[in-house]
Motif scaffolding. Structure first.
Motif, PDB file in Angstrom:
ATOM      1  N   HIS A 183      -2.478  -6.497  -2.633  1.00 32.95           N
ATOM      2  CA  HIS A 183      -3.797  -5.966  -2.257  1.00 32.95           C
ATOM      3  C   HIS A 183      -3.895  -5.911  -0.735  1.00 32.95           C
ATOM      4  O   HIS A 183      -3.750  -6.936  -0.052  1.00 32.95           O
ATOM      5  N   SER A 187      -4.149   0.117  -3.501  1.00 30.98           N
ATOM      6  CA  SER A 187      -3.873  -1.222  -4.030  1.00 30.98           C
ATOM      7  C   SER A 187      -5.141  -1.854  -4.586  1.00 30.98           C
ATOM      8  O   SER A 187      -5.089  -2.581  -5.593  1.00 30.98           O
ATOM      9  N   ALA A 188      -6.282  -1.583  -3.967  1.00 33.69           N
ATOM     10  CA  ALA A 188      -7.545  -2.123  -4.489  1.00 33.69           C
ATOM     11  C   ALA A 188      -7.831  -1.571  -5.880  1.00 33.69           C
ATOM     12  O   ALA A 188      -8.305  -2.295  -6.767  1.00 33.69           O
ATOM     13  N   GLU A 244       0.839  -1.189   0.000  1.00 33.90           N
ATOM     14  CA  GLU A 244       0.000   0.000   0.000  1.00 33.90           C
ATOM     15  C   GLU A 244       0.873   1.238   0.000  1.00 33.90           C
ATOM     16  O   GLU A 244       1.679   1.447   0.885  1.00 33.90           O
ATOM     17  N   HIS A 263      -5.718  -3.340  -8.429  1.00 36.12           N
ATOM     18  CA  HIS A 263      -6.232  -4.676  -8.721  1.00 36.12           C
ATOM     19  C   HIS A 263      -7.501  -4.634  -9.577  1.00 36.12           C
ATOM     20  O   HIS A 263      -7.917  -5.681 -10.079  1.00 36.12           O
ATOM     21  N   GLY A 298      -3.109 -12.498  -3.742  1.00 35.11           N
ATOM     22  CA  GLY A 298      -3.168 -11.098  -3.364  1.00 35.11           C
ATOM     23  C   GLY A 298      -2.138 -10.217  -4.020  1.00 35.11           C
ATOM     24  O   GLY A 298      -2.087  -9.016  -3.735  1.00 35.11           O
TER      25      GLY A 298
END
Length: 522
Positions: free
Chosen positions: A273, A281-282, A195, A285, A220
């Protein structure tokens, strides 16, 4: 025996020592400028040749000194060899050689004791080879009797020209603030590969890129390949560098580059993630191939230094900045080992690639089956002077720092953090996080109060709205400001432990003041 024999030996050995020393310096410059490159020959062998030439030069110098002492014609004793300006024979010319002898002694001693010295000490003393080359060359042409010899003169001109060209190239070209290097005025620092950090919109060197490929690297972890729009080259970079990634929402995150520096067509990053993060990070993704993003940089505050042996220690997604380092060291034929820990094998990215590259030099330690990595055991296997590179979560880095400080002071540690280190309690007599002070902007003579609940950078922006910044958490160094008066309270991650006492610079995004007022060059 010819009474001039020792004089002939002194002359021949002196010339050989000068030629070999010149070749050593030129060869070292070739290595440092990377003109030879790691892909043409193994740099480990090139470095061995550099050491061999320097050792041979010292050997001929010893013969030169012994011959001078043995020669009855010139009548040299130890005072003439060790004290400048006492020689009856060309005192000024001989003095250049005496001074050069002491400079060479300092270089040789620090090179032999390098495993026990801080890398910076060895490096700065090694820079004295520039002065050494000049001193020895002047000595050779003023103290010797062969200066008019066409072969000697031609060799001197050739070596001098090569030295001047390579030294200029090394100092002015390699160290200029290019996209792949650390700017000398505001050195940035990489953040994490997980992050990232919110950054103030400040977009110099923004470059549009396309999301070319998205690949599942581990549970992840998403591997993202970015390509320049229009098919052009992307800025060059070196292992340890990172980029600021501007996402479609405008959010800015910093990610370490984990691809091949020789690939100028694409950048690769690995993104973990973080479900309980702040959304960066989300959003990565959720990207799709073909989307356009913006990158800033690259910038590098985690550079790979030259060493004989490397120990890499990674925790989780902290493997990303170490990947290109490991590939570079492997290509150079240097010794290295990797200790790689993670929550589980399924969450550890790039393990198959690393095992294929390093075999039993790679130790993978999933916590769910093997527990925590044994730092002491890994450090015990590292030879003196080894460079230890670590990137990962704070508990891993803190444990490594404590272990090395207690039992392995002969190793050199280089770290990159995911977040600011715990600063601990304030120093006695120092300010707490709630201190109030004043800042004076010297150029405009503006004095502003800095309350306890606002950062110094926020207050500066009241008078200087375009004040440069990026991460705003003390990592990147982009907000660097010169301090003219006052005592800063350094809370950044840019300055090392030995630089915390500096009073000439401050990173105002997180740092404050120990004095009642700071005067800044703004």
């Amino acid at each position: 025996m010819d009474p001039k024999l020792w004089w002939y030996i002194a002359r021949a050995a002196g010339l050989m020592s000068w030629w070999l020393l010149s070749a050593t310096v030129v060869w070292g410059l070739l290595l440092s400028t990377r003109i030879l490159g790691p892909r043409r020959l193994a740099p480990a062998r090139l470095l061995d040749l550099h050491r061999f030439l320097s050792g041979l030069s010292v050997a001929f110098l010893i013969v030169h000194l012994i011959a001078l002492l043995a020669d009855e014609y010139i009548g040299f004793g130890l005072p003439e060899l060790l004290v400048p300006m006492v020689s009856p024979y060309r005192p000024g010319a001989v003095a250049w050689g005496v001074v050069a002898l002491y400079v060479l002694a300092a270089i040789v001693v620090t090179s032999l004791t390098r495993p026990h010295l801080p890398h910076q000490v060895w490096r700065w003393v090694h820079y004295a080879t520039f002065a050494l080359f000049a001193l020895v060359t002047v000595h050779a042409f003023t103290a010797g009797t062969e200066a008019t010899n066409p072969a000697v003169k031609g060799t001197g001109i050739l070596l001098g020209a090569a030295f001047l060209f390579l030294a200029t190239y090394r100092l002015l070209v390699i160290r200029r603030p290019a996209a792949h290097d650390t700017p000398p005025v505001a050195p940035p620092a990489p953040a994490s590969a997980s992050e990232g950090k919110d950054a103030h919109p400040n977009p110099p060197q923004d470059r549009p890129v396309l999301v070319q490929e998205l690949r599942h690297a581990a549970d992840g972890v998403l591997a993202v390949r970015l390509a320049a729009t229009g098919g052009g080259w992307l800025p060059a970079w070196e292992p340890g560098a990172h980029v600021d990634l501007v996402l479609p929402s405008g959010t800015v995150r910093q990610y370490s580059l984990c691809g091949d520096p020789a690939d100028r067509d694409t950048y690769r990053v690995g993104v973990l993630h973080v479900p309980d993060g702040r959304g960066g990070s989300a959003e990565v993704h959720r990207l799709r191939p073909g989307q356009t993003l913006t990158v800033r940089g690259p910038r590098n505050r985690f550079p790979l230094v030259l060493a004989d042996h490397y120990l890499f220690i990674a925790g989780g997604i902290g493997i990303t900045p170490l990947l290109p380092m490991i590939r570079r060291v492997e290509a150079a034929g240097l010794d290295w080992r990797l200790l790689y820990g993670g929550r589980s094998r399924a969450t550890m990215a790039f393990t198959d690639d690393l095992l294929a590259l390093g075999g039993d030099r790679v130790q993978v330690v999933p916590e769910d089956t093997d527990g925590l990595p044994d730092l002491a055991a890994a450090l015990s296997d590292a030879p003196p002077g080894a460079a230890v590179y670590c990137c990962g979560p704070e508990p891993l880095i803190a444990a490594l720092e404590q272990t090395m400080a207690a039992d392995f002071p002969h190793l050199h540690l280089h770290v990159e953090r995911f977040a600011p280190a715990n600063s601990g309690p304030a120093a006695p007599g120092g300010p707490t996080s709630a201190n109030r002070f004043e800042v004076e902007l010297a150029r405009s003579r503006t004095v502003l109060p800095v309350p306890a609940d606002r950062s110094l950078l926020e207050v500066i922006r009241e008078a200087v709205p375009d004040a440069t910044a990026s991460c705003e958490e003390g990592f990147c160094g982009a907000c660097k400001v010169t301090v003219l008066d006052g005592t800063p309270d350094h809370r950044d991650e840019v300055l090392g432990p030995g630089e915390r006492g500096r009073t000439d610079v401050i990173y105002p995004c997180v740092s404050r003041a120990r004095s009642s007022r700071l005067v800044l060059d703004l």
